[in-house]
Design a protein around this motif. Structure first.
Motif, PDB file in Angstrom:
ATOM      1  N   ILE A  24     -11.774   2.192   3.595  1.00 52.80           N
ATOM      2  CA  ILE A  24     -11.481   3.091   2.477  1.00 52.80           C
ATOM      3  C   ILE A  24     -11.486   4.540   2.949  1.00 52.80           C
ATOM      4  N   HIS A  25     -12.468   4.914   3.756  1.00 52.74           N
ATOM      5  CA  HIS A  25     -12.534   6.285   4.251  1.00 52.74           C
ATOM      6  C   HIS A  25     -11.350   6.615   5.152  1.00 52.74           C
ATOM      7  N   GLN A  29       0.823  -1.203   0.000  1.00 52.71           N
ATOM      8  CA  GLN A  29       0.000   0.000   0.000  1.00 52.71           C
ATOM      9  C   GLN A  29       0.862   1.260   0.000  1.00 52.71           C
ATOM     10  N   THR A  60     -11.148   3.185  -5.952  1.00 50.10           N
ATOM     11  CA  THR A  60     -11.743   4.499  -5.700  1.00 50.10           C
ATOM     12  C   THR A  60     -11.046   5.496  -6.608  1.00 50.10           C
ATOM     13  N   HIS A  91     -19.080  10.978  -1.936  1.00 51.45           N
ATOM     14  CA  HIS A  91     -18.542   9.671  -2.310  1.00 51.45           C
ATOM     15  C   HIS A  91     -19.670   8.860  -2.933  1.00 51.45           C
ATOM     16  N   HIS A 101      -7.341   5.035  -4.371  1.00 48.82           N
ATOM     17  CA  HIS A 101      -7.191   3.975  -3.371  1.00 48.82           C
ATOM     18  C   HIS A 101      -7.493   2.618  -3.997  1.00 48.82           C
ATOM     19  N   HIS A 104     -11.434  -3.294  -4.945  1.00 45.01           N
ATOM     20  CA  HIS A 104     -12.239  -2.072  -4.914  1.00 45.01           C
ATOM     21  C   HIS A 104     -11.343  -0.907  -5.344  1.00 45.01           C
ATOM     22  N   THR A 124     -16.487   4.671  -5.971  1.00 47.06           N
ATOM     23  CA  THR A 124     -15.872   3.381  -5.659  1.00 47.06           C
ATOM     24  C   THR A 124     -16.741   2.248  -6.176  1.00 47.06           C
ATOM     25  N   HIS A 172      -8.202  -1.407  -2.719  1.00 49.53           N
ATOM     26  CA  HIS A 172      -8.495  -2.262  -1.565  1.00 49.53           C
ATOM     27  C   HIS A 172      -8.865  -3.651  -2.072  1.00 49.53           C
TER      28      HIS A 172
END
Length: 551
Positions: free
Chosen positions: A332-333, A119, A302, A346, A315, A300, A143, A317
């Motif tokens: 995610i947030h 990451q 974003t 979002h 991002h 996922h 997302t 995930h």
């Protein structure tokens, strides 16, 4: 490792590259616009202080990214470093540089995973874009997830039994061949000497069931020998042996008195989120979405979706295939908050949204989640003329619910539903409900009174408010922007081979998704620098007939 200073492009490489590509290309332009993104000191902790000098990590990272940009194998990427002028330009290499052996890429990815840099690799890239002014705090992001197929064969139950046992034998013959030879049974050579494939297995159900029972007995015999006090204690800790133990617990009943073993029935099988489907990737999970079945993972993405900004991914995930979408919203947030990239809005589909997320995102992040929540699916709401929960008046202070006929509930029972979420159950008096003239529009029960189940006050109000808002034209127009993230998945799948994982395990699959996301950002930045417009949504020839002709 010996960190090096920033390297300028050698003059000979610069001159030849400019002559070969007078207008530049993707790699040259990104090098000119972005400069050197990664630095050796970012990865210094992955290498020992003593030993053979390592290749420059920042160059290896860039090679991995360019490898995914063109969907190349390790060998092809190493050959490109040796042969291609534009790659040497991006990597600040002289034309005479002979490159490196392709196996170094695999070793470097292993270091990244063991050091937990997957990451961080992506975050460093985003920080560089922020410093260059290409990535800011944007008003809107969106997302969505897509499925990733694990790098394994899909096995039926009988193949799984045989392959798991064969993998354990292969591991033991390397770990302690002498011990295995002492505990080997003669028929194991014929049964497990080569890969277990369905076309070699018997076809009648009775014979398949008998073979499965035989394999189950073989597995128990091997596990009994491994766990015997006379056996080396470290054998039980071999990964393949532990996988064998877990699969046998999940797929077989305890042995009968006569030593026979039976497969578990479907109702006695473990849930999908823990069930192993391959001995070679024990983290891959089976999942189903609509008509799609797969064994593997989910990723996922974003991304920014503001107008007049490059659609950059902010991002990545990756989860097992069975993890519900709503469980990744908070991680995610948190990640976006740490990067200082939280949007004001979002955009998410209904699978991500819950009442808790609607309330928490506004309270903790000052952010609005744009997406539909589930409608009321009670039979009363579907009938259209029944009394669903929306027509009952809730007095939160007095803990009473008033029905459309003006009767108040007699019980207010806080508790939890089957998913462990807080709910409140309100029940009306039985005699009042039984004598009600409109009872048939309220409940189908012949004797029991009406009972309502709803969320606590703040969550209940958030759900009701969103159900009203999502019917408006303004909401539908705003939410329509979310669909654009599907093109991101399509681009990643078609151009970078993102659908199929190259590697085994969740961590390696996540690293692949990170490289794909950075490669996507590279392509989109290049399009942004060259004023390439976004592609228009494809419309079939037949559907164009329905579109109005220009005036």
């Amino acid at each position: 490792m010996r960190p090096t200073d920033l390297l300028d492009i050698p003059s000979e490489t610069l001159e030849v590259a400019r002559a070969a590509f007078p207008n530049g290309n993707l790699y040259m332009q990104l090098r000119d616009e972005l400069g050197i993104i990664y630095h050796d000191h970012d990865f210094a902790d992955l290498f020992p202080k003593k030993g053979q000098p390592a290749l420059s990590p920042w160059q290896l990272v860039l090679v991995c990214i360019m490898q995914f940009l063109e969907n190349l194998s390790d060998r092809q990427a190493a050959d490109a470093v040796r042969a291609r002028i534009d790659w040497k330009y991006a990597l600040s290499l002289p034309l005479k540089d002979s490159g490196f052996n392709y196996s170094i890429l695999s070793e470097f990815r292993k270091r990244l995973i063991e050091g937990g840099k997957e990451q961080r690799l992506f975050d460093i890239f985003l920080e560089h874009l922020q410093s260059k002014g290409f990535l800011k705090e944007h008003h809107q992001q969106r997302t969505d997830a897509t499925h990733i197929l694990a790098a394994i064969r899909t096995l039926n139950r009988l193949e799984l039994f045989g392959e798991t046992f064969r993998a354990a034998l292969n591991s033991l013959v390397v770990a302690d061949p002498q011990w295995l030879s002492e505990h080997m049974q003669e028929d194991w050579f014929d049964r497990y000497g080569r890969r277990i494939e369905n076309y070699r297995l018997p076809k009648p159900d009775s014979e398949r069931k008998a073979l499965g029972s035989t394999i189950g007995q073989d597995g128990l015999a091997l596990l009994d020998a491994i766990y015997h006090p006379s056996s080396p204690p470290w054998l039980k800790h071999l990964p393949a042996v532990e996988t064998l133990r877990q699969v046998w617990l999940q797929r077989f009943y305890p042995p009968n008195a006569d030593g026979t073993v039976e497969w578990r029935k479907v109702k006695d099988m473990p849930p999908s989120d823990v069930s192993i489907h391959s001995p070679y990737d024990i983290e891959a999970r089976y999942s189903n979405k609509r008509s799609m079945d797969w064994v593997g993972y989910k990723v996922h993405f974003t991304e920014v979706c503001d107008h007049d900004n490059p659609r950059l991914i902010t991002h990545v995930h990756t989860t097992r295939a069975t993890v519900p979408d709503d469980q990744v919203v908070e991680p995610i947030h948190l990640a976006l908050a740490e990067k200082r990239l939280l949007p004001k809005e979002h955009l998410l589909d209904g699978g991500y949204l819950s009442a808790e997320h609607l309330v928490n995102s506004e309270a903790e992040y000052d952010m609005d989640l744009v997406g539909p929540v589930r409608q009321n699916h009670s039979w009363q709401a579907k009938a259209g003329n029944g009394f669903d929960a929306s027509v009952f008046q809730i007095n939160w202070d007095q803990q009473k619910v008033v029905c459309p006929q003006g009767h108040s509930s007699t019980k207010w029972l806080p508790g939890q539903d089957i998913h462990g979420k807080d709910v409140i159950r309100a029940r009306f008096l039985g005699t009042t409900c039984r004598s009600c003239p409109v009872r048939s529009q309220c409940t189908k029960s012949k004797t029991q009174p009406r009972e309502l189940t709803f969320r606590p006050r703040e969550l209940h109000q958030a759900l009701n408010e969103r159900r009203q808002v999502q019917r408006t034209t303004e909401f539908k127009e705003k939410y329509s922007l979310r669909a654009g993230v599907e093109s991101t998945h399509s681009q990643g799948i078609r151009r970078f081979g993102m659908r199929q994982s190259r590697y085994i395990g969740l961590a390696k699959s996540h690293l692949q998704n990170v490289f794909c996301a950075i490669a996507l950002n590279f392509v989109r930045l290049d399009a942004w620098f060259n004023d390439v417009p976004l592609a228009k949504t494809r419309v079939s020839l037949f559907k164009r007939i329905l579109q109005p002709l220009p005036a």
